[in-house]
Design a protein around this motif. Structure first.
Motif, PDB file in Angstrom:
ATOM      1  N   ASN A   2      92.956  81.252 -23.873  1.00 25.32           N
ATOM      2  CA  ASN A   2      92.763  81.247 -25.316  1.00 25.32           C
ATOM      3  C   ASN A   2      92.655  82.664 -25.855  1.00 25.32           C
ATOM      4  N   ALA A 345      83.838  72.653 -22.481  1.00 22.14           N
ATOM      5  CA  ALA A 345      84.311  73.138 -23.773  1.00 22.14           C
ATOM      6  C   ALA A 345      83.115  73.572 -24.622  1.00 22.14           C
ATOM      7  N   TRP A 347      81.809  75.192 -28.396  1.00 23.62           N
ATOM      8  CA  TRP A 347      82.082  75.490 -29.796  1.00 23.62           C
ATOM      9  C   TRP A 347      80.921  76.311 -30.356  1.00 23.62           C
ATOM     10  N   LYS A 386      86.379  76.980 -27.901  1.00 24.39           N
ATOM     11  CA  LYS A 386      87.418  76.243 -28.619  1.00 24.39           C
ATOM     12  C   LYS A 386      87.516  76.613 -30.092  1.00 24.39           C
TER      13      LYS A 386
END
Length: 437
Positions: A2, A345, A347, A386
């Motif tokens: 990413n 994941a 955030w 993310k």
């Protein structure tokens, strides 16, 4: 791997802080409706009976988010709008309202995320003990089941309980938030029941395939004031309370009571199978961080044995809320939580800066620029970040602080309800446009 351009950007809001319409369309009272009836509990003697009037103006706010270039609109659902009595008969008018919000998000091309609980317990359930009553696990499970059955066909990302430590710490231990309860017994019982309820909520939502279900964890950087054994131990205790208590039981690590022995009192509320039931493999963890606190040992403070050293005493500038705003916390906690499970994941599901009405919004821009630099570093370390959700879209009711702190990237004229984009909103719109090129 990413890169910053691959991250998703969005905004987080909360029902009680924005919706208003507190008694409209058969909505029941929440603990915050009741708490704010005692105006001295709120710094500016205000309430959220109207708030930002999101109930009537949700299309306008969602349009603004889309215009800025945001991809996610996270909002919470008012439990007492769905169940006016907390349990029992579902209010179809409440369902209809959230149907409209979700459908409008999808219509204009922004992804709706739902938070099932952002601190506004129905007052009818608080009358029965609220989170201190083990029955709340069943009450919450029934509520989440209804949300799943009505909305999961369109909402794919779910945040279960927002910042559990703030919910029970401020509401059931310190008494500065609704429902205004105090004491260690209230705190330990509500902590255990809230975590068990969250674990049940996860199972209920995961009965539907394709859903991403997570939690949002309040994180505060804790440091010792002096380089002494006593202050280091104090910092460990407070860090355990603030940053570990609401994740480690879900990881199968149990309660971190070795580093904060007061938590051993939770065992009084155990039933057979509870520790196993707490284990929850969330699809994602939401990291929410705003401030740094420096603490020192204080034997005279019950249970904590520590006291905060105020930022002003340390010659550190504070926000209008008296916090040491700490954008470096984003990188710190993303890296720290990645150590629990590098594959999970993550955030940054809330971050923001409170300014006063008079302060230049350029300060907020600089805050978010520092957040972005931290995210770039995290991505360079291959941490599974993310996206980021800003707190918040429109200046709103900020709990016990009332309307004094301005967290929004959009201002609100409370007399006319007119919204106006701030410097930070225009900056963000340009930034998001540029990184997509």
């Amino acid at each position: 791997m990413n890169k910053i351009k691959d991250l998703k950007w969005g905004v987080t809001t909360a029902a009680y802080q924005t919706e208003g319409a507190y008694d409209k369309d058969e909505k029941g009272l929440s603990i915050w409706d009741t708490f704010t009836q005692k105006s001295h509990k709120i710094k500016d003697r205000s309430n959220a009976r109207i708030a930002t009037d999101f109930y009537h103006r949700f299309e306008e706010d969602i349009d603004l988010a889309v215009d800025i270039g945001l991809q996610i609109f996270r909002f919470s659902i008012s439990w007492s709008r769905i169940f006016p009595e907390g349990v029992g008969v579902v209010n179809p008018k409440g369902i209809k309202f959230y149907d409209k919000v979700i459908n409008y998000c999808l219509k204009v091309g922004i992804e709706p995320w739902v938070t099932t609980y952002h601190w506004d317990l129905p007052q009818k359930l608080q009358d029965k003990g609220g989170w201190t009553n083990r029955d709340v696990i069943n009450w919450y499970s029934g509520y989440v089941t209804v949300l799943r059955d009505h909305f999961a066909d369109r909402v794919k990302h779910w945040v279960l309980i927002n910042e559990g430590i703030v919910c029970v710490g401020a509401g059931y231990f310190l008494g500065v938030h609704a429902p205004g309860k105090r004491g260690i017994r209230n705190f330990v019982s509500s902590t255990h029941h809230l975590l068990l309820a969250q674990a049940e909520g996860f199972k209920i939502l995961k009965e539907r395939t394709g859903l991403q279900v997570g939690t949002a964890i309040s994180c505060t950087k804790i440091e010792p004031y002096r380089n002494t054994t006593a202050d280091h131990k104090a910092a460990i205790r407070i860090d355990t309370l603030m940053n570990r208590l609401f994740i480690e039981p879900h990881l199968g690590l149990g309660y971190p009571d070795n580093d904060f022995p007061v938590l051993k009192r939770i065992s009084k509320y155990y039933k057979k199978g509870d520790i196993e039931a707490l284990k929850t493999d969330f699809d994602f963890w939401g990291i929410q961080t705003y401030a740094r606190e420096v603490v020192k040992a204080a034997w005279y403070i019950p249970y904590l044995g520590a006291i905060q050293v105020k930022p002003k005493k340390r010659n550190v500038k504070t926000s209008v809320m008296g916090w040491e705003t700490y954008p470096e916390g984003a990188q710190y906690f993303l890296e720290r939580f990645a150590k629990y499970n590098p594959k999970k994941a993550l955030w940054l599901s809330e971050c923001g800066m409170a300014l006063s009405k008079k302060e230049d919004d350029q300060i907020r821009i600089e805050y978010y620029q520092k957040i972005i630099e931290g995210m770039k570093t995290v991505l360079d370390k291959n941490i599974n970040l993310k996206g980021i959700l800003l707190w918040t879209l429109v200046d709103n009711f900020e709990w016990a602080e009332g309307y004094i702190p301005k967290f929004g990237i959009i201002s609100l004229d409370r007399k006319t309800m007119q919204r106006q984009m701030k410097k930070s909103a225009f900056w963000l719109k340009k930034y998001l446009s540029n990184i997509k090129l």
